[in-house]
Design an enzyme around this catalytic site. Sequence first.
Site, PDB file in Angstrom:
ATOM      1  N   HIS A 154     -10.049   1.391   1.128  1.00 50.14           N
ATOM      2  CA  HIS A 154      -9.474   2.593   1.505  1.00 50.14           C
ATOM      3  C   HIS A 154     -10.904   3.511   1.671  1.00 50.14           C
ATOM      4  O   HIS A 154     -10.738   4.343   2.781  1.00 50.14           O
ATOM      5  CB  HIS A 154      -8.725   3.053   0.551  1.00 50.14           C
ATOM      6  CG  HIS A 154      -7.231   2.792   0.507  1.00 50.14           C
ATOM      7  ND1 HIS A 154      -6.629   3.107   1.669  1.00 50.14           N
ATOM      8  CD2 HIS A 154      -6.297   2.239  -0.223  1.00 50.14           C
ATOM      9  CE1 HIS A 154      -5.262   2.550   1.684  1.00 50.14           C
ATOM     10  NE2 HIS A 154      -5.116   1.871   0.653  1.00 50.14           N
ATOM     11  N   HIS A 181      -8.994  -3.434  -2.735  1.00 50.44           N
ATOM     12  CA  HIS A 181      -7.857  -2.753  -1.937  1.00 50.44           C
ATOM     13  C   HIS A 181      -8.350  -1.309  -1.824  1.00 50.44           C
ATOM     14  O   HIS A 181      -8.543  -0.659  -1.061  1.00 50.44           O
ATOM     15  CB  HIS A 181      -6.504  -2.858  -2.482  1.00 50.44           C
ATOM     16  CG  HIS A 181      -5.380  -2.367  -1.761  1.00 50.44           C
ATOM     17  ND1 HIS A 181      -4.564  -3.116  -0.919  1.00 50.44           N
ATOM     18  CD2 HIS A 181      -5.210  -1.075  -1.634  1.00 50.44           C
ATOM     19  CE1 HIS A 181      -3.831  -1.998  -0.267  1.00 50.44           C
ATOM     20  NE2 HIS A 181      -4.103  -1.043  -0.768  1.00 50.44           N
ATOM     21  N   GLU A 182      -8.481  -0.683  -3.309  1.00 50.50           N
ATOM     22  CA  GLU A 182      -9.017   0.605  -3.085  1.00 50.50           C
ATOM     23  C   GLU A 182     -10.323   0.997  -2.383  1.00 50.50           C
ATOM     24  O   GLU A 182     -10.463   1.966  -1.719  1.00 50.50           O
ATOM     25  CB  GLU A 182      -9.090   1.355  -4.533  1.00 50.50           C
ATOM     26  CG  GLU A 182      -7.566   1.233  -5.319  1.00 50.50           C
ATOM     27  CD  GLU A 182      -6.267   1.566  -4.368  1.00 50.50           C
ATOM     28  OE1 GLU A 182      -6.339   2.400  -3.599  1.00 50.50           O
ATOM     29  OE2 GLU A 182      -5.196   0.979  -4.533  1.00 50.50           O
ATOM     30  N   CYS A 190       0.746  -0.911  -0.023  1.00 47.10           N
ATOM     31  CA  CYS A 190      -0.017  -0.043   0.038  1.00 47.10           C
ATOM     32  C   CYS A 190       0.946   1.280   0.063  1.00 47.10           C
ATOM     33  O   CYS A 190       1.725   1.229   0.716  1.00 47.10           O
ATOM     34  CB  CYS A 190      -0.979  -0.098   1.097  1.00 47.10           C
ATOM     35  SG  CYS A 190      -1.980   1.425   1.206  1.00 47.10           S
TER      36      CYS A 190
HETATM   37 ZN    ZN Z   1      -3.391   1.049  -0.257  1.00 51.18          ZN
END
Ligand code: ZN
Length: 211
Positions: free
Chosen positions: A137, A133-134, A91
């Site tokens: 976030h 993954h995004e 990340c």
């Molecule tokens: Zn990340």
Amino acid sequence: MQIVLFPHPALRFPSVEVQRIDDALRSAVQKMFALMYESKGVGLAANQVGLPFRFFVVNPSGDPEKKEEEEVFINPIISSRRGMEFHEEGCLSLPKIYSDVERPLEITIDAFDLNGQSRKRKIKGFLARVIQHEYDHIEGFLFTDRIEADQHDEIYEDILLVAEQFRKQQAEGLYDGDEGIEKELAVMAANGRVPAGFSTTKKPTPAPNAE
Ligand code: ZN
């Protein structure tokens, strides 16, 4: 614009939906792609540059020459998930830290693009992982929230070093204290749009490697 390090409060802030696609948003997206490539990433979420909004950019190739693989996901919704697999992740807000993360193999996602067109599609493989993954976030999660305790122990010291670096940036005045940052995030979120001339930091972003 700059990529914020853990534990910058934007990474845990509840991001809000984008209310309008305007020049400020388009400009933020362009800068985010540039930062992502500079950092050798394949995805970057708005809150990773201090913007509390539900959008992110990806290019699974990580290659700035491959513009056709660039995508912007605005106000995305993941409606279904299938399968599970482990794969290593890193990340840009936790530089040089890697761990295996278990995630669904295939997703169905609905999102707007920069033209305001919404599209629902099934995505699998590496792109599905990058997107999840995004998406995490903008939901306020990091990949380190999804790993087992023993995996977390292995990278704990490295996470502390990143945190130390962020606290140093605050002490140097690059960022406000946590409370000040949170207040600013709340104001932006209430406005629902990227402020014109947005800057992640209080001071101009230093050149890379400048001491
Ligand atoms: Zn990340």
